[in-house]
Design a protein around this motif. Structure first.
Motif, PDB file in Angstrom:
ATOM      1  N   UNK A  30       5.217  -6.248 -22.952  1.00 28.51           N
ATOM      2  CA  UNK A  30       5.712  -7.333 -22.851  1.00 28.51           C
ATOM      3  C   UNK A  30       6.282  -7.837 -24.028  1.00 28.51           C
ATOM      4  N   UNK A  31       6.386  -7.424 -25.286  1.00 29.00           N
ATOM      5  CA  UNK A  31       6.879  -7.875 -26.379  1.00 29.00           C
ATOM      6  C   UNK A  31       8.360  -8.429 -26.118  1.00 29.00           C
ATOM      7  N   UNK A  32       9.317  -7.615 -25.419  1.00 33.26           N
ATOM      8  CA  UNK A  32      10.716  -7.938 -25.598  1.00 33.26           C
ATOM      9  C   UNK A  32      10.783  -9.071 -24.494  1.00 33.26           C
ATOM     10  N   UNK A  33       9.870  -9.442 -23.390  1.00 29.07           N
ATOM     11  CA  UNK A  33      10.099 -10.169 -22.546  1.00 29.07           C
ATOM     12  C   UNK A  33       9.671 -11.794 -23.037  1.00 29.07           C
ATOM     13  N   UNK A  34       8.592 -11.600 -23.965  1.00 31.39           N
ATOM     14  CA  UNK A  34       8.010 -12.821 -24.165  1.00 31.39           C
ATOM     15  C   UNK A  34       7.779 -13.232 -25.720  1.00 31.39           C
ATOM     16  N   UNK A  35       7.765 -12.120 -26.651  1.00 29.69           N
ATOM     17  CA  UNK A  35       7.710 -12.685 -28.066  1.00 29.69           C
ATOM     18  C   UNK A  35       8.858 -12.093 -29.057  1.00 29.69           C
ATOM     19  N   UNK A  36       9.800 -11.489 -28.530  1.00 32.18           N
ATOM     20  CA  UNK A  36      10.911 -10.668 -29.576  1.00 32.18           C
ATOM     21  C   UNK A  36      11.442 -11.966 -30.185  1.00 32.18           C
ATOM     22  N   UNK A  37      11.973 -13.156 -29.809  1.00 30.84           N
ATOM     23  CA  UNK A  37      12.518 -13.955 -30.299  1.00 30.84           C
ATOM     24  C   UNK A  37      11.417 -14.821 -31.507  1.00 30.84           C
ATOM     25  N   UNK A  38      10.256 -15.145 -31.200  1.00 30.28           N
ATOM     26  CA  UNK A  38       9.228 -15.426 -32.107  1.00 30.28           C
ATOM     27  C   UNK A  38       8.971 -14.518 -33.150  1.00 30.28           C
ATOM     28  N   UNK A  39       8.786 -12.975 -33.090  1.00 24.95           N
ATOM     29  CA  UNK A  39       8.722 -12.327 -34.091  1.00 24.95           C
ATOM     30  C   UNK A  39       9.866 -12.284 -35.066  1.00 24.95           C
ATOM     31  N   UNK A  41      11.970 -14.669 -35.568  1.00 26.47           N
ATOM     32  CA  UNK A  41      12.063 -15.883 -36.254  1.00 26.47           C
ATOM     33  C   UNK A  41      10.896 -16.006 -37.699  1.00 26.47           C
ATOM     34  N   UNK A  42       9.801 -15.207 -37.397  1.00 24.20           N
ATOM     35  CA  UNK A  42       8.791 -15.173 -37.990  1.00 24.20           C
ATOM     36  C   UNK A  42       9.111 -14.138 -39.276  1.00 24.20           C
ATOM     37  N   UNK A  43      10.311 -13.222 -39.098  1.00 22.03           N
ATOM     38  CA  UNK A  43      10.533 -12.114 -40.114  1.00 22.03           C
ATOM     39  C   UNK A  43      10.539 -11.054 -39.877  1.00 22.03           C
ATOM     40  N   UNK A  44      10.218 -10.628 -38.677  1.00 21.55           N
ATOM     41  CA  UNK A  44      10.230  -9.147 -38.361  1.00 21.55           C
ATOM     42  C   UNK A  44      11.548  -8.543 -38.506  1.00 21.55           C
ATOM     43  N   UNK A  45      11.395  -7.351 -39.304  1.00 19.97           N
ATOM     44  CA  UNK A  45      12.852  -6.769 -39.598  1.00 19.97           C
ATOM     45  C   UNK A  45      13.182  -5.484 -38.743  1.00 19.97           C
ATOM     46  N   UNK A  46      12.130  -5.055 -37.951  1.00 22.42           N
ATOM     47  CA  UNK A  46      12.407  -4.143 -37.034  1.00 22.42           C
ATOM     48  C   UNK A  46      12.617  -4.688 -35.560  1.00 22.42           C
ATOM     49  N   UNK A  47      13.325  -4.059 -34.690  1.00 27.09           N
ATOM     50  CA  UNK A  47      13.289  -4.288 -33.137  1.00 27.09           C
ATOM     51  C   UNK A  47      11.830  -4.148 -32.585  1.00 27.09           C
ATOM     52  N   UNK A  48      11.805  -4.940 -31.604  1.00 35.21           N
ATOM     53  CA  UNK A  48      10.605  -4.789 -30.882  1.00 35.21           C
ATOM     54  C   UNK A  48      10.314  -3.489 -30.138  1.00 35.21           C
ATOM     55  N   UNK A  49      11.634  -2.882 -29.896  1.00 35.66           N
ATOM     56  CA  UNK A  49      11.830  -1.779 -29.269  1.00 35.66           C
ATOM     57  C   UNK A  49      11.410  -0.360 -30.022  1.00 35.66           C
ATOM     58  N   UNK A  50      11.473  -0.816 -31.476  1.00 38.77           N
ATOM     59  CA  UNK A  50      10.956   0.142 -32.551  1.00 38.77           C
ATOM     60  C   UNK A  50       9.253   0.221 -32.402  1.00 38.77           C
ATOM     61  N   UNK A  51       8.664  -1.115 -31.891  1.00 42.02           N
ATOM     62  CA  UNK A  51       7.173  -0.915 -31.840  1.00 42.02           C
ATOM     63  C   UNK A  51       6.766  -0.509 -30.507  1.00 42.02           C
ATOM     64  N   UNK A  52       7.426  -0.903 -29.233  1.00 39.73           N
ATOM     65  CA  UNK A  52       7.179  -0.043 -28.301  1.00 39.73           C
ATOM     66  C   UNK A  52       8.558   0.253 -27.432  1.00 39.73           C
ATOM     67  N   UNK A  53       8.855   1.640 -26.880  1.00 38.97           N
ATOM     68  CA  UNK A  53       9.786   1.991 -26.244  1.00 38.97           C
ATOM     69  C   UNK A  53       9.230   2.921 -25.229  1.00 38.97           C
ATOM     70  N   UNK A  54       9.347   2.924 -23.877  1.00 34.88           N
ATOM     71  CA  UNK A  54       8.522   3.781 -23.158  1.00 34.88           C
ATOM     72  C   UNK A  54       9.484   5.196 -22.930  1.00 34.88           C
ATOM     73  N   UNK A  55      10.635   5.053 -23.359  1.00 30.96           N
ATOM     74  CA  UNK A  55      11.600   6.419 -23.305  1.00 30.96           C
ATOM     75  C   UNK A  55      12.033   6.833 -24.438  1.00 30.96           C
ATOM     76  N   UNK A  56      11.690   6.219 -25.721  1.00 33.50           N
ATOM     77  CA  UNK A  56      12.071   6.752 -26.861  1.00 33.50           C
ATOM     78  C   UNK A  56      11.029   6.635 -27.920  1.00 33.50           C
TER      79      UNK A  56
END
Length: 258
Positions: A30-39, A41-56
């Motif tokens: 649910x990171x992409x759906x709910x938390x991507x923008x907050x992360x 804005x807080x300084x996350x340098x990688x994409x949330x898909x780098x944290x979790x991606x079901x197909x990659x």
């Protein structure tokens, strides 16, 4: 400890000027759906898909459940993993003798042939996470008795798990969240050939003992190292001298010598 693997904890600290800290334990799906923008804005340098991606390949492929109760991280492309000293303590102890007291003196395999196999030790990967709430809770409402509710849920959980095992060849776990209002399927893969590579002496690995395990800063080298082995197709296999180091497509970091 299972929660530590099944849920990815991402803490986002607010500044001293904010009135509410944004932090919590979030489901990777649910990171992409709910938390991507907050992360971001807080300084996350990688994409949330780098944290979790079901197909990659993503961070989900570098964090494993070790021995059924600890977390561990893949740190090389050849299956080397890092976990706590106390998590590997039983395996270190099982290989220790009066002549070779690995608990007291530590242990380091200088070659792959010196890495030590461990009976009944496994590591589990999360291959994917799916929200199966609609299937599990279909037709269940406030008029459904608690006995019928639990029976229906248990039957549907077993059915889904059997499908995953028989059709996909993976393990499956289904966990309730939010007091049983939502259910998530965790598709898993378990490797059973896991060999001890290295551990510091207990004077380092257990320095401070449990007291130091729950305070900060810590002053202990609380780690041990293992390697996952697989068959020649990189799939799970029981221990065999013919097995080869597990080929990891993603890892946290890569030691220069191991």
């Amino acid at each position: 400890m299972m929660k530590k693997l099944l849920l990815l904890m991402v803490c986002v600290g607010g500044s001293f000027l904010t009135t509410m800290a944004k932090e919590g334990m979030w489901i990777p799906l649910l990171l992409q759906q709910y938390n991507a923008s907050d992360l971001e804005n807080a300084g996350l340098k990688i994409s949330v898909s780098d944290i979790y991606d079901a197909n990659k390949s993503s961070m989900k492929d570098a964090v494993v459940l070790f021995g059924g109760g600890c977390t561990a991280e893949i740190i090389s492309k050849e299956g080397l993993l890092l976990t706590n000293h106390h998590c590997g303590y039983g395996q270190i102890q099982s290989h220790s003798t009066v002549e070779n007291d690995y608990l007291t003196d530590g242990f380091w395999a200088m070659t792959r042939e010196e890495e030590l196999p461990n009976k009944d030790l496994d590591v589990m990967f999360i291959k994917g996470i799916e929200d199966v709430s609609n299937v599990i809770l279909a037709g269940i409402d406030i008029s459904t008795s608690e006995k019928d509710r639990q029976k229906l849920i248990a039957t549907r959980i077993d059915s889904i798990k059997n499908v995953v095992r028989e059709e996909k060849g993976y393990g499956a776990q289904i966990k309730p969240f939010y007091h049983g209002n939502q259910y998530f399927l965790f598709i898993t893969e378990k490797y059973t050939d896991v060999r001890l590579v290295g551990a510091p002496p207990s004077s380092i690995g257990k320095f401070g003992f449990d007291t130091d395990n729950w305070v900060w800063p810590r002053h202990t080298g609380d780690f041990s190292m293992f390697r996952i082995y697989a068959n020649k197709d990189n799939k799970p296999a029981d221990y065999s001298k013919d097995n080869v180091p597990y080929l990891s497509l993603i890892h946290i970091s890569e030691p220069t010598r191991l």
